[in-house]
Design an enzyme around this catalytic site. Structure first.
Site, PDB file in Angstrom:
ATOM      1  CG  LEU A  66       2.163   1.687   4.801  1.00  0.00           C
ATOM      2  CD1 LEU A  66       1.825   0.886   6.055  1.00  0.00           C
ATOM      3  CD2 LEU A  66       1.807   3.160   5.018  1.00  0.00           C
ATOM      4  CG  LEU A  67       9.776   0.297   1.540  1.00  0.00           C
ATOM      5  CD1 LEU A  67      10.711   0.695   2.680  1.00  0.00           C
ATOM      6  CD2 LEU A  67      10.261  -0.975   0.881  1.00  0.00           C
TER       7      LEU A  67
ATOM      8  NE  ARG B  35      -3.252  -1.977   3.173  1.00  0.00           N
ATOM      9  CZ  ARG B  35      -3.957  -1.997   4.291  1.00  0.00           C
ATOM     10  NH1 ARG B  35      -4.154  -0.871   4.968  1.00  0.00           N
ATOM     11  NH2 ARG B  35      -4.454  -3.125   4.734  1.00  0.00           N
TER      12      ARG B  35
ATOM     13  CG  PHE C 135      24.516  -2.096   7.769  1.00  0.00           C
ATOM     14  CD1 PHE C 135      23.507  -1.312   7.223  1.00  0.00           C
ATOM     15  CD2 PHE C 135      25.603  -2.426   6.964  1.00  0.00           C
ATOM     16  CE1 PHE C 135      23.594  -0.850   5.910  1.00  0.00           C
ATOM     17  CE2 PHE C 135      25.693  -1.958   5.648  1.00  0.00           C
ATOM     18  CZ  PHE C 135      24.680  -1.185   5.125  1.00  0.00           C
TER      19      PHE C 135
ATOM     20  CE1 TYR D 205      14.549  -1.280   0.911  1.00  0.00           C
ATOM     21  CE2 TYR D 205      15.530  -3.445   0.687  1.00  0.00           C
ATOM     22  CZ  TYR D 205      14.828  -2.527   1.423  1.00  0.00           C
ATOM     23  OH  TYR D 205      14.395  -2.842   2.680  1.00  0.00           O
TER      24      TYR D 205
HETATM   25  C1  COA Z   1       9.578  -5.364   1.799  1.00  0.00           C
HETATM   26  C2  COA Z   1       8.466  -4.589   2.500  1.00  0.00           C
HETATM   27  C3  COA Z   1       9.084  -3.695   3.558  1.00  0.00           C
HETATM   28  C4  COA Z   1       7.739  -3.753   1.438  1.00  0.00           C
HETATM   29  O1  COA Z   1       6.826  -2.901   2.058  1.00  0.00           O
HETATM   30  P1  COA Z   1       5.530  -2.369   1.300  1.00  0.00           P
HETATM   31  O2  COA Z   1       4.955  -1.266   2.101  1.00  0.00           O
HETATM   32  O3  COA Z   1       4.672  -3.515   0.964  1.00  0.00           O
HETATM   33  O4  COA Z   1       6.144  -1.763  -0.035  1.00  0.00           O
HETATM   34  P2  COA Z   1       5.446  -0.697  -0.977  1.00  0.00           P
HETATM   35  O5  COA Z   1       3.960  -0.870  -0.926  1.00  0.00           O
HETATM   36  O6  COA Z   1       5.973   0.656  -0.680  1.00  0.00           O
HETATM   37  O7  COA Z   1       6.008  -1.198  -2.367  1.00  0.00           O
HETATM   38  C5  COA Z   1       6.382  -0.364  -3.399  1.00  0.00           C
HETATM   39  C6  COA Z   1       6.539  -1.216  -4.636  1.00  0.00           C
HETATM   40  O8  COA Z   1       7.518  -2.233  -4.391  1.00  0.00           O
HETATM   41  C7  COA Z   1       6.980  -3.499  -4.658  1.00  0.00           C
HETATM   42  N1  COA Z   1       7.514  -4.424  -3.661  1.00  0.00           N
HETATM   43  C8  COA Z   1       7.526  -4.245  -2.338  1.00  0.00           C
HETATM   44  N2  COA Z   1       8.073  -5.306  -1.730  1.00  0.00           N
HETATM   45  C9  COA Z   1       8.410  -6.173  -2.689  1.00  0.00           C
HETATM   46  C10 COA Z   1       8.989  -7.451  -2.677  1.00  0.00           C
HETATM   47  N3  COA Z   1       9.346  -8.057  -1.535  1.00  0.00           N
HETATM   48  N4  COA Z   1       9.196  -8.050  -3.859  1.00  0.00           N
HETATM   49  C11 COA Z   1       8.816  -7.448  -5.031  1.00  0.00           C
HETATM   50  N5  COA Z   1       8.247  -6.231  -5.082  1.00  0.00           N
HETATM   51  C12 COA Z   1       8.040  -5.598  -3.925  1.00  0.00           C
HETATM   52  C13 COA Z   1       5.491  -3.316  -4.509  1.00  0.00           C
HETATM   53  O9  COA Z   1       4.772  -4.287  -5.217  1.00  0.00           O
HETATM   54  C14 COA Z   1       5.267  -1.930  -5.043  1.00  0.00           C
HETATM   55  O10 COA Z   1       5.243  -1.984  -6.456  1.00  0.00           O
HETATM   56  P3  COA Z   1       4.338  -0.979  -7.332  1.00  0.00           P
HETATM   57  O11 COA Z   1       4.809   0.401  -6.988  1.00  0.00           O
HETATM   58  O12 COA Z   1       4.641  -1.389  -8.724  1.00  0.00           O
HETATM   59  O13 COA Z   1       2.931  -1.222  -6.897  1.00  0.00           O
HETATM   60  C15 COA Z   1       7.456  -5.557   3.179  1.00  0.00           C
HETATM   61  O14 COA Z   1       6.931  -6.400   2.214  1.00  0.00           O
HETATM   62  C16 COA Z   1       8.040  -6.392   4.296  1.00  0.00           C
HETATM   63  O15 COA Z   1       8.027  -5.982   5.447  1.00  0.00           O
HETATM   64  N6  COA Z   1       8.608  -7.595   3.991  1.00  0.00           N
HETATM   65  C17 COA Z   1       9.164  -8.484   5.002  1.00  0.00           C
HETATM   66  C18 COA Z   1      10.384  -7.897   5.697  1.00  0.00           C
HETATM   67  C19 COA Z   1      11.447  -7.444   4.707  1.00  0.00           C
HETATM   68  O16 COA Z   1      11.765  -8.125   3.753  1.00  0.00           O
HETATM   69  N7  COA Z   1      12.003  -6.277   4.962  1.00  0.00           N
HETATM   70  C20 COA Z   1      13.073  -5.733   4.169  1.00  0.00           C
HETATM   71  C21 COA Z   1      14.341  -5.880   4.937  1.00  0.00           C
HETATM   72  S1  COA Z   1      15.738  -5.337   3.996  1.00  0.00           S
END
Ligand code: COA
Length: 414
Positions: free
Chosen positions: A94-95, A92, A414, A124
């Site tokens: 949030l990241l 949604r 980190f 990223y």
């Molecule tokens: C990774 C994470 C932080 C992403 O948060 P989120 O709020 O869902 O991300 P966003 O909604 O801001 O995503 C932005 C875009 O990135 C994509 N995206 C986010 N996470 C992704 C993933 N793991 N794989 C592929 N695409 C991803 C989304 O689909 C979205 O795409 P769009 O703009 O084309 O619709 C969340 O899924 C999470 O907490 N994962 C488990 C913990 C983790 O992996 N943390 C990262 C540690 S380095």
């Protein structure tokens, strides 16, 4: 009700830790004493969260870091960590909201770039980060490696001593300072890193097992390398030893130290397997073995990701293998680092400035992040269709300039 994305207050830290545990699939309970233990070391002003109806549903934190670039220069970086969004609130944006705010703040502060270690490859890139330093982990089948079983220590006048954690806290920081001045991709370690890494400070939620610490001293008595390893205790049915040594940390400032410490850990009696930990992909280890195939690759992956925030300062901070010039058209959808820049590299250093000349290469800031420390090849990125060569041969010029004799490596998570 809309979700509120902002920096957190002290009273919200325990709830933030609960959300962090949730995002990382750890039991979502946090004791108040654990929160109190962690808070002073987290840098509250740079902790962000998302709150839905007062409950924390996303976490994010950045902190000041120094990254070594080719040539030994160090640039101020904003290191990103603790990124999670609770499973009920994913996809949604949030990241993206937390990241956009934090990168803008880093740019405003004057950080040259941002760094992170990505849990998953696909998260990223859209934020301008490119994989910038990879790692390889080997598992050595010691009996097969063919090392001389009569090895009795380094034959170069140097020596290896086992020391304890207190010794490491004394000699480690200075050794590491010397090490990171020679290793592009390395980042700084603070006092707390050494306290946690030697068991002087043990977090109540993280079990501690005391490892072995081995130090290499040169013939002149100079400390040139540190090896930290743990061993399990395993025996086969025929009473044969089957112990694995796992390297937790190994830094060396001379090839002699690196060679000797690898040889040492592979020569400890009862150890039949050595796991190297995450090393530079061109680590000496496999080729030190009479049979390099005894070192099987168990992990080969991207580790450090870089997101440039200031192209001029970033490109001027590093050195280049040869003199040369390039005009780069850099795209940055976030509007933080884009523009057209001319780089002039020479033995006296590099000058980079905005330019109106026609570009030699057109690329996204993400690809420039992958080229920056010498990890990636511009010729390869052109072949992949991710970098456009506007003048013939420009990618080869970029590779001659940017690539480094040894690979970038970040030893720290980190
Ligand atoms: C990774 C994470 C932080 C992403 O948060 P989120 O709020 O869902 O991300 P966003 O909604 O801001 O995503 C932005 C875009 O990135 C994509 N995206 C986010 N996470 C992704 C993933 N793991 N794989 C592929 N695409 C991803 C989304 O689909 C979205 O795409 P769009 O703009 O084309 O619709 C969340 O899924 C999470 O907490 N994962 C488990 C913990 C983790 O992996 N943390 C990262 C540690 S380095």
């Amino acid at each position: 009700m809309s979700v509120d994305v902002r920096t957190i207050t002290e009273s919200e830290f325990t709830d933030w830790l609960r959300a962090l545990a949730t995002g990382f699939l750890r039991p979502p309970v946090v004791r108040e004493d654990e929160a109190a233990e962690r808070l002073p070391h987290m840098g509250l002003p740079r902790i962000r969260g998302a709150f839905d109806d007062g409950r924390c549903v996303a976490t994010y934190r950045s902190f000041a870091q120094e990254l070594t670039v080719p040539g030994g220069g160090k640039v101020p970086a904003s290191a990103v960590s603790n990124v999670t969004v609770s499973p009920t609130h994913r996809r949604r944006g949030l990241l993206s909201r937390m990241m956009d705010a934090d990168l803008a703040a880093a740019k405003e502060r004057g950080d040259v770039l941002s760094t992170l270690i990505a849990a998953e490859y696909r998260i990223y890139g859209r934020h301008g980060f490119g994989p910038a330093a990879s790692i390889t982990e080997w598992e050595v089948d010691v009996p097969r490696a063919g090392l001389d079983a009569r090895w009795a220590g380094p034959g170069d006048g140097g020596r290896i001593d086992l020391v304890d954690g207190a010794d490491v806290r004394k000699l480690g920081p200075e050794l590491h300072e010397r090490f990171r001045a020679t290793q592009h991709g390395a980042v700084d370690r603070d006092e707390r890193w050494w306290q946690l890494g030697t068991g002087q400070v043990v977090m109540s939620f993280q079990p501690w097992t005391e490892p072995f610490y081995a130090v290499y001293r040169s013939a002149q008595g100079e400390v040139e390398g540190l090896l930290v390893y743990q061993a399990d205790e395993k025996w086969g049915d025929a009473k044969q030893p089957l112990n694995t040594a796992t390297v937790r940390d190994m830094i060396a400032v001379s090839p002699a130290a690196e060679r000797a410490l690898w040889h040492f850990v592979c020569a400890v009696d009862w150890i039949t397997t050595v796991r190297s930990g995450y090393r530079a992909s061109d680590d000496l280890l496999p080729l030190l073995l009479p049979d390099p195939r005894a070192a099987r690759i168990v992990t080969q992956a991207d580790l450090l990701w870089v997101r440039l925030l200031d192209v001029v300062r970033a490109l001027e901070a590093r050195t280049y293998a040869v003199p040369g010039s390039l005009v780069l058209q850099v795209h940055d959808a976030a509007g933080l680092a884009g523009g057209r820049f001319r780089l002039d590299a020479s033995a006296d250093g590099a000058v980079c400035a905005p330019s109106a000349e026609s570009p030699d290469l057109t690329l996204d800031v993400r690809e420039l992040g992958s080229l920056y420390l010498g990890e990636e090849s511009a010729v390869r990125l052109v072949a992949l269709g991710r970098v456009t060569e506007e003048s013939a041969g420009a990618a080869a010029v970029a590779d001659a300039l940017f690539r480094t004799p040894r690979r970038p490596w970040c030893p720290d998570i980190f």
